[in-house]
Motif scaffolding. Structure first.
Motif, PDB file in Angstrom:
ATOM      1  N   GLN A 120       0.820  -1.203   0.000  1.00  0.00           N
ATOM      2  CA  GLN A 120       0.000   0.000   0.000  1.00  0.00           C
ATOM      3  C   GLN A 120       0.857   1.257   0.000  1.00  0.00           C
ATOM      4  O   GLN A 120       0.577   2.239  -0.705  1.00  0.00           O
ATOM      5  N   HIS A 121       1.922   1.242   0.768  1.00  0.00           N
ATOM      6  CA  HIS A 121       2.813   2.404   0.876  1.00  0.00           C
ATOM      7  C   HIS A 121       3.494   2.700  -0.457  1.00  0.00           C
ATOM      8  O   HIS A 121       3.584   3.866  -0.879  1.00  0.00           O
ATOM      9  N   VAL A 122       3.948   1.652  -1.125  1.00  0.00           N
ATOM     10  CA  VAL A 122       4.638   1.837  -2.405  1.00  0.00           C
ATOM     11  C   VAL A 122       3.672   2.365  -3.469  1.00  0.00           C
ATOM     12  O   VAL A 122       4.040   3.208  -4.288  1.00  0.00           O
ATOM     13  N   PHE A 123       2.423   1.894  -3.439  1.00  0.00           N
ATOM     14  CA  PHE A 123       1.440   2.373  -4.413  1.00  0.00           C
ATOM     15  C   PHE A 123       1.162   3.863  -4.238  1.00  0.00           C
ATOM     16  O   PHE A 123       0.896   4.568  -5.212  1.00  0.00           O
TER      17      PHE A 123
ATOM     18  N   ALA B 179       9.039   5.630  -2.297  1.00  0.00           N
ATOM     19  CA  ALA B 179       9.256   4.473  -1.420  1.00  0.00           C
ATOM     20  C   ALA B 179       9.684   3.253  -2.221  1.00  0.00           C
ATOM     21  O   ALA B 179      10.474   2.436  -1.742  1.00  0.00           O
ATOM     22  N   LYS B 180       9.161   3.123  -3.424  1.00  0.00           N
ATOM     23  CA  LYS B 180       9.538   1.991  -4.279  1.00  0.00           C
ATOM     24  C   LYS B 180      11.041   2.034  -4.562  1.00  0.00           C
ATOM     25  O   LYS B 180      11.741   1.022  -4.461  1.00  0.00           O
ATOM     26  N   ALA B 181      11.541   3.220  -4.900  1.00  0.00           N
ATOM     27  CA  ALA B 181      12.975   3.363  -5.179  1.00  0.00           C
ATOM     28  C   ALA B 181      13.804   3.089  -3.927  1.00  0.00           C
ATOM     29  O   ALA B 181      14.880   2.473  -4.000  1.00  0.00           O
TER      30      ALA B 181
ATOM     31  N   THR C 298      -5.016  -4.408 -11.265  1.00  0.00           N
ATOM     32  CA  THR C 298      -4.688  -3.350 -12.225  1.00  0.00           C
ATOM     33  C   THR C 298      -3.498  -2.534 -11.754  1.00  0.00           C
ATOM     34  O   THR C 298      -2.603  -2.209 -12.544  1.00  0.00           O
ATOM     35  N   ARG C 299      -3.445  -2.218 -10.458  1.00  0.00           N
ATOM     36  CA  ARG C 299      -2.308  -1.451  -9.925  1.00  0.00           C
ATOM     37  C   ARG C 299      -1.008  -2.237 -10.089  1.00  0.00           C
ATOM     38  O   ARG C 299       0.020  -1.676 -10.457  1.00  0.00           O
ATOM     39  N   VAL C 300      -1.048  -3.540  -9.814  1.00  0.00           N
ATOM     40  CA  VAL C 300       0.154  -4.359  -9.966  1.00  0.00           C
ATOM     41  C   VAL C 300       0.585  -4.393 -11.435  1.00  0.00           C
ATOM     42  O   VAL C 300       1.772  -4.239 -11.758  1.00  0.00           O
ATOM     43  N   MET C 301      -0.365  -4.576 -12.336  1.00  0.00           N
ATOM     44  CA  MET C 301      -0.036  -4.623 -13.762  1.00  0.00           C
ATOM     45  C   MET C 301       0.543  -3.295 -14.242  1.00  0.00           C
ATOM     46  O   MET C 301       1.440  -3.272 -15.100  1.00  0.00           O
TER      47      MET C 301
END
Length: 199
Positions: A74-77, A82-84, A156-159
């Motif tokens: 959830q945080h990365v989305f 945060a993803k980086a 959809t968010r993952v894709m």
């Protein structure tokens, strides 16, 4: 010294990439699974956990001491930086373990099972061939719903975090089209592929 073939294996979520990896492994390939290495790094006592706790705080560590995947997802989305940050922790650890496993292998074919192979430019120079497991987006959604029970918005968010189907196909040297539900068809495709690389 026998020739060692180095194949990169990728595909979008729900494509059947993991099934292809298992079938190649059964034929004698050594599969180096980046996701499995990542999970080990983020398990309780894993090599990434101290840095994750220090960087993101206690809300991202579960009661067992492993990564709290739901909170992190959830945080990365919602926080692109945060993803980086997370990748900055994980990627060097994963890369070191991949080098170690590849260096210790005696298999005639190394299969690097890498979900983000297309997204990361460092992979292509290390590989002889890129194998993409492909299917339609509708098939991806149906499979992930059946397997994970996720709602359409989550899938959809993952894709959207992954490369597009056209980007994967453009990067491919070999495409395995796996749009049906027939395991026998996929087994036949993998058998033909394995034969090209001495398996």
């Amino acid at each position: 010294m026998p020739v060692v073939h180095r194949l990169g294996l990728t595909g979008g979520i729900g494509s059947g990439k993991s099934s292809v990896a298992r079938l190649l492994e059964a034929r004698g390939a050594e599969v180096i699974d980046a996701d499995a290495i990542s999970r080990a790094c983020t398990a309780a006592g894993g090599s990434a956990m101290r840095a994750i706790a220090e960087t993101f705080g206690p809300d991202f560590v579960d009661a067992d001491g492993a990564l709290h995947r739901g909170n992190m997802r959830q945080h990365v989305f919602t926080h692109p930086d945060a993803k980086a940050q997370l990748e900055g922790i994980l990627h060097p650890l994963i890369a070191a373990q991949i080098r170690l496993q590849a260096g210790n292998s005696n298999a005639p074919c190394l299969v690097f099972d890498v979900p983000l192979l297309v997204e990361s430019p460092r992979w292509r120079p290390q590989l002889d061939h890129v194998v993409v497991v492909d299917c339609t987006q509708e098939t991806q959604v149906r499979r992930v719903q059946n397997r994970n029970g996720w709602d359409l918005a989550t899938i959809t968010r993952v894709m959207q975090q992954q490369s597009t189907r056209s980007q994967r196909l453009a990067a491919a040297d070999i495409v395995l089209f796996n749009d049906g539900n027939e395991m026998e068809h996929l087994r036949s495709l993998v058998s033909d592929l394995a034969g090209q690389f001495g398996l």
